[in-house]
Design a protein around this motif. Sequence first.
Motif, PDB file in Angstrom:
ATOM      1  N   PHE A 229       0.863  -1.115  -0.209  1.00 37.59           N
ATOM      2  CA  PHE A 229       0.125  -0.080   0.025  1.00 37.59           C
ATOM      3  C   PHE A 229       0.740   1.184  -0.084  1.00 37.59           C
ATOM      4  O   PHE A 229       2.077   1.270   0.268  1.00 37.59           O
ATOM      5  CB  PHE A 229      -1.000   0.184   1.125  1.00 37.59           C
ATOM      6  CG  PHE A 229      -0.172   0.060   2.668  1.00 37.59           C
ATOM      7  CD1 PHE A 229      -0.023   1.131   3.146  1.00 37.59           C
ATOM      8  CD2 PHE A 229       0.252  -1.179   2.946  1.00 37.59           C
ATOM      9  CE1 PHE A 229       0.713   1.289   4.564  1.00 37.59           C
ATOM     10  CE2 PHE A 229       0.936  -1.148   4.290  1.00 37.59           C
ATOM     11  CZ  PHE A 229       1.109  -0.056   4.948  1.00 37.59           C
ATOM     12  N   ASP A 230       0.222   2.299  -0.500  1.00 37.18           N
ATOM     13  CA  ASP A 230       1.105   3.549  -0.524  1.00 37.18           C
ATOM     14  C   ASP A 230       0.695   4.503   0.411  1.00 37.18           C
ATOM     15  O   ASP A 230      -0.619   4.800   0.607  1.00 37.18           O
ATOM     16  CB  ASP A 230       0.690   4.290  -1.728  1.00 37.18           C
ATOM     17  CG  ASP A 230       1.423   5.344  -2.119  1.00 37.18           C
ATOM     18  OD1 ASP A 230       2.234   5.706  -1.207  1.00 37.18           O
ATOM     19  OD2 ASP A 230       1.407   6.340  -3.149  1.00 37.18           O
ATOM     20  N   VAL A 231       1.812   5.114   1.374  1.00 32.51           N
ATOM     21  CA  VAL A 231       1.232   5.949   2.519  1.00 32.51           C
ATOM     22  C   VAL A 231       1.071   7.356   1.771  1.00 32.51           C
ATOM     23  O   VAL A 231       1.858   7.631   1.169  1.00 32.51           O
ATOM     24  CB  VAL A 231       2.320   5.709   3.568  1.00 32.51           C
ATOM     25  CG1 VAL A 231       1.914   6.864   4.389  1.00 32.51           C
ATOM     26  CG2 VAL A 231       2.236   4.376   4.244  1.00 32.51           C
ATOM     27  N   SER A 232       0.026   7.809   2.035  1.00 28.72           N
ATOM     28  CA  SER A 232      -0.515   9.333   1.496  1.00 28.72           C
ATOM     29  C   SER A 232      -1.416   9.891   2.526  1.00 28.72           C
ATOM     30  O   SER A 232      -1.612   9.259   3.698  1.00 28.72           O
ATOM     31  CB  SER A 232      -0.902   9.202   0.197  1.00 28.72           C
ATOM     32  OG  SER A 232      -2.288   8.391   0.056  1.00 28.72           O
ATOM     33  N   ALA A 233      -1.630  11.039   2.306  1.00 22.80           N
ATOM     34  CA  ALA A 233      -2.610  11.796   3.239  1.00 22.80           C
ATOM     35  C   ALA A 233      -3.747  11.321   3.208  1.00 22.80           C
ATOM     36  O   ALA A 233      -4.577  11.341   4.275  1.00 22.80           O
ATOM     37  CB  ALA A 233      -2.559  13.176   2.576  1.00 22.80           C
TER      38      ALA A 233
ATOM     39  N   SER B  37       6.810  11.068  -3.092  1.00 23.81           N
ATOM     40  CA  SER B  37       5.294  10.813  -3.884  1.00 23.81           C
ATOM     41  C   SER B  37       4.741   9.902  -2.880  1.00 23.81           C
ATOM     42  O   SER B  37       3.740   9.159  -3.417  1.00 23.81           O
ATOM     43  CB  SER B  37       5.816  10.111  -5.130  1.00 23.81           C
ATOM     44  OG  SER B  37       6.714   8.939  -5.065  1.00 23.81           O
ATOM     45  N   GLY B  38       5.099   9.592  -1.914  1.00 20.48           N
ATOM     46  CA  GLY B  38       4.520   8.519  -0.861  1.00 20.48           C
ATOM     47  C   GLY B  38       5.453   7.438  -0.623  1.00 20.48           C
ATOM     48  O   GLY B  38       6.410   7.087  -1.250  1.00 20.48           O
ATOM     49  N   ASN B  39       5.163   6.765   0.505  1.00 19.43           N
ATOM     50  CA  ASN B  39       5.966   5.655   0.788  1.00 19.43           C
ATOM     51  C   ASN B  39       5.307   4.321   0.463  1.00 19.43           C
ATOM     52  O   ASN B  39       4.064   4.255   0.958  1.00 19.43           O
ATOM     53  CB  ASN B  39       6.342   5.827   2.364  1.00 19.43           C
ATOM     54  CG  ASN B  39       7.328   6.831   2.619  1.00 19.43           C
ATOM     55  OD1 ASN B  39       8.132   7.048   1.796  1.00 19.43           O
ATOM     56  ND2 ASN B  39       7.326   7.247   3.871  1.00 19.43           N
ATOM     57  N   VAL B  40       5.796   3.453  -0.154  1.00 21.76           N
ATOM     58  CA  VAL B  40       4.977   2.377  -0.559  1.00 21.76           C
ATOM     59  C   VAL B  40       5.780   1.256   0.473  1.00 21.76           C
ATOM     60  O   VAL B  40       6.883   0.687   0.515  1.00 21.76           O
ATOM     61  CB  VAL B  40       5.337   1.694  -2.053  1.00 21.76           C
ATOM     62  CG1 VAL B  40       4.862   0.418  -2.123  1.00 21.76           C
ATOM     63  CG2 VAL B  40       4.918   2.728  -2.996  1.00 21.76           C
ATOM     64  N   TYR B  41       4.569   0.454   1.300  1.00 19.52           N
ATOM     65  CA  TYR B  41       5.112  -0.509   2.294  1.00 19.52           C
ATOM     66  C   TYR B  41       4.695  -1.865   1.665  1.00 19.52           C
ATOM     67  O   TYR B  41       3.399  -2.098   1.168  1.00 19.52           O
ATOM     68  CB  TYR B  41       4.416  -0.150   3.551  1.00 19.52           C
ATOM     69  CG  TYR B  41       5.097   1.012   4.219  1.00 19.52           C
ATOM     70  CD1 TYR B  41       5.956   0.716   5.218  1.00 19.52           C
ATOM     71  CD2 TYR B  41       4.367   1.967   4.100  1.00 19.52           C
ATOM     72  CE1 TYR B  41       6.719   1.950   5.882  1.00 19.52           C
ATOM     73  CE2 TYR B  41       4.982   3.353   4.920  1.00 19.52           C
ATOM     74  CZ  TYR B  41       5.913   3.155   5.638  1.00 19.52           C
ATOM     75  OH  TYR B  41       6.673   4.341   6.259  1.00 19.52           O
ATOM     76  N   LYS B  42       5.315  -2.849   1.760  1.00 23.09           N
ATOM     77  CA  LYS B  42       4.982  -4.081   1.675  1.00 23.09           C
ATOM     78  C   LYS B  42       4.922  -5.123   2.652  1.00 23.09           C
ATOM     79  O   LYS B  42       5.541  -5.078   3.730  1.00 23.09           O
ATOM     80  CB  LYS B  42       5.900  -4.901   0.613  1.00 23.09           C
ATOM     81  CG  LYS B  42       5.409  -6.205   0.093  1.00 23.09           C
ATOM     82  CD  LYS B  42       6.638  -6.827  -0.952  1.00 23.09           C
ATOM     83  CE  LYS B  42       6.159  -8.040  -1.443  1.00 23.09           C
ATOM     84  NZ  LYS B  42       7.150  -8.728  -2.301  1.00 23.09           N
ATOM     85  N   VAL B  43       3.761  -5.876   2.820  1.00 25.15           N
ATOM     86  CA  VAL B  43       3.223  -6.660   3.981  1.00 25.15           C
ATOM     87  C   VAL B  43       3.484  -8.173   3.410  1.00 25.15           C
ATOM     88  O   VAL B  43       2.870  -8.510   2.379  1.00 25.15           O
ATOM     89  CB  VAL B  43       2.057  -6.404   4.397  1.00 25.15           C
ATOM     90  CG1 VAL B  43       1.945  -7.372   5.888  1.00 25.15           C
ATOM     91  CG2 VAL B  43       1.854  -4.986   4.820  1.00 25.15           C
ATOM     92  N   ASN B  44       4.454  -8.985   4.001  1.00 23.81           N
ATOM     93  CA  ASN B  44       4.601 -10.373   3.503  1.00 23.81           C
ATOM     94  C   ASN B  44       3.676 -11.240   4.325  1.00 23.81           C
ATOM     95  O   ASN B  44       3.828 -11.290   5.532  1.00 23.81           O
ATOM     96  CB  ASN B  44       6.144 -10.701   3.844  1.00 23.81           C
ATOM     97  CG  ASN B  44       7.113  -9.996   3.099  1.00 23.81           C
ATOM     98  OD1 ASN B  44       6.873  -9.649   1.858  1.00 23.81           O
ATOM     99  ND2 ASN B  44       8.158  -9.516   3.720  1.00 23.81           N
ATOM    100  N   CYS B  45       2.802 -11.853   3.530  1.00 20.60           N
ATOM    101  CA  CYS B  45       1.989 -12.814   4.246  1.00 20.60           C
ATOM    102  C   CYS B  45       1.839 -14.264   3.675  1.00 20.60           C
ATOM    103  O   CYS B  45       2.443 -15.136   4.311  1.00 20.60           O
ATOM    104  CB  CYS B  45       0.246 -12.218   3.862  1.00 20.60           C
ATOM    105  SG  CYS B  45       0.054 -10.641   4.973  1.00 20.60           S
ATOM    106  N   SER B  46       0.980 -14.506   2.580  1.00 20.01           N
ATOM    107  CA  SER B  46       1.363 -15.715   1.964  1.00 20.01           C
ATOM    108  C   SER B  46       0.775 -16.850   2.970  1.00 20.01           C
ATOM    109  O   SER B  46       1.289 -17.818   3.259  1.00 20.01           O
ATOM    110  CB  SER B  46       2.427 -15.985   1.481  1.00 20.01           C
ATOM    111  OG  SER B  46       2.967 -15.174   0.336  1.00 20.01           O
ATOM    112  N   VAL B  47      -0.302 -16.402   3.587  1.00 18.72           N
ATOM    113  CA  VAL B  47      -0.783 -17.257   4.606  1.00 18.72           C
ATOM    114  C   VAL B  47      -2.370 -17.504   4.688  1.00 18.72           C
ATOM    115  O   VAL B  47      -2.974 -16.877   3.477  1.00 18.72           O
ATOM    116  CB  VAL B  47      -0.489 -16.826   5.976  1.00 18.72           C
ATOM    117  CG1 VAL B  47       0.993 -16.935   6.414  1.00 18.72           C
ATOM    118  CG2 VAL B  47      -1.043 -15.490   6.357  1.00 18.72           C
TER     119      VAL B  47
END
Length: 260
Positions: free
Chosen positions: A35-39, A49-59
């Motif tokens: 997801f992209d952190v923005s206002a 331009s925003g911070n893109v965070y990745k969440v590792n799941c695959s569960v």
Amino acid sequence: MGFIRSYYWHWFVAAVLLAIHSGLLYGLYVPDWQFDVSAATSSLPPIDSGNVYKVNCSVRGDLGPACNSAGMIDRYILGLDHLYKKPVYRNLKECNMSSTGQVSDSSPSWCHAPFDPEGILSSITAAVSCIIGLQYGHILAHLEDHRGRINHWLGFSVSFLALGWFLAILGIPPNKSLYTVSYMLLSSAASGITFMALYVLVDVYGHRRLTSALEWMGKHSLSIFVLVSSNLAVIAIQGFYWRKPENNIIHLIVSRFHQK
């Protein structure tokens, strides 16, 4: 017990809803997501331009804040912009939230993501709790003697309490944010016991004066909700202070909470 059996289809609908909820919560596969952190999606100010965070799941069947299927369903159907920006799990120690409500950049990526505790999946078990409350109302409507009402309410409440604890022991934890089945049963039992206690206090023994404040709150519940949710009540209370505006009860409560 005849009138209880006459509403068997209510219990059938409740069982179907619980089966759907459990199947989606434990059966859906949650892939890695980002997801992209923005206002629009975070309380953090945008960087470049925003911070893109990745969440590792695959569960599958995870009930944690990062990889539960309830959040995935809401993200796909409702979108991140329509989810709650400050979920309660930001208060976990893993998120390192400051006293100003900001989450550290060194925190896990899921700490920055929005999450709606009243999302699509939790609405299913919320509907079941409404069906359970309806059964308490049926008892009140069909039975006229106090003993019969209390015995039926007590039977329902104890049954829900025992079943909720049993599910918790089996590995279905009471989780308010996900509104798990065990949480729904335990909260229904607690509500039933509280309702029964107030019924005995007010209707059986006639101690109405002791609960006059609760009665007033019940009559004006919608107004109280509007005042609190719009912060009008908070602003009004902050207008009463000792010597300096900072010395008000709201500031005292918030400062004590952050200190803990």
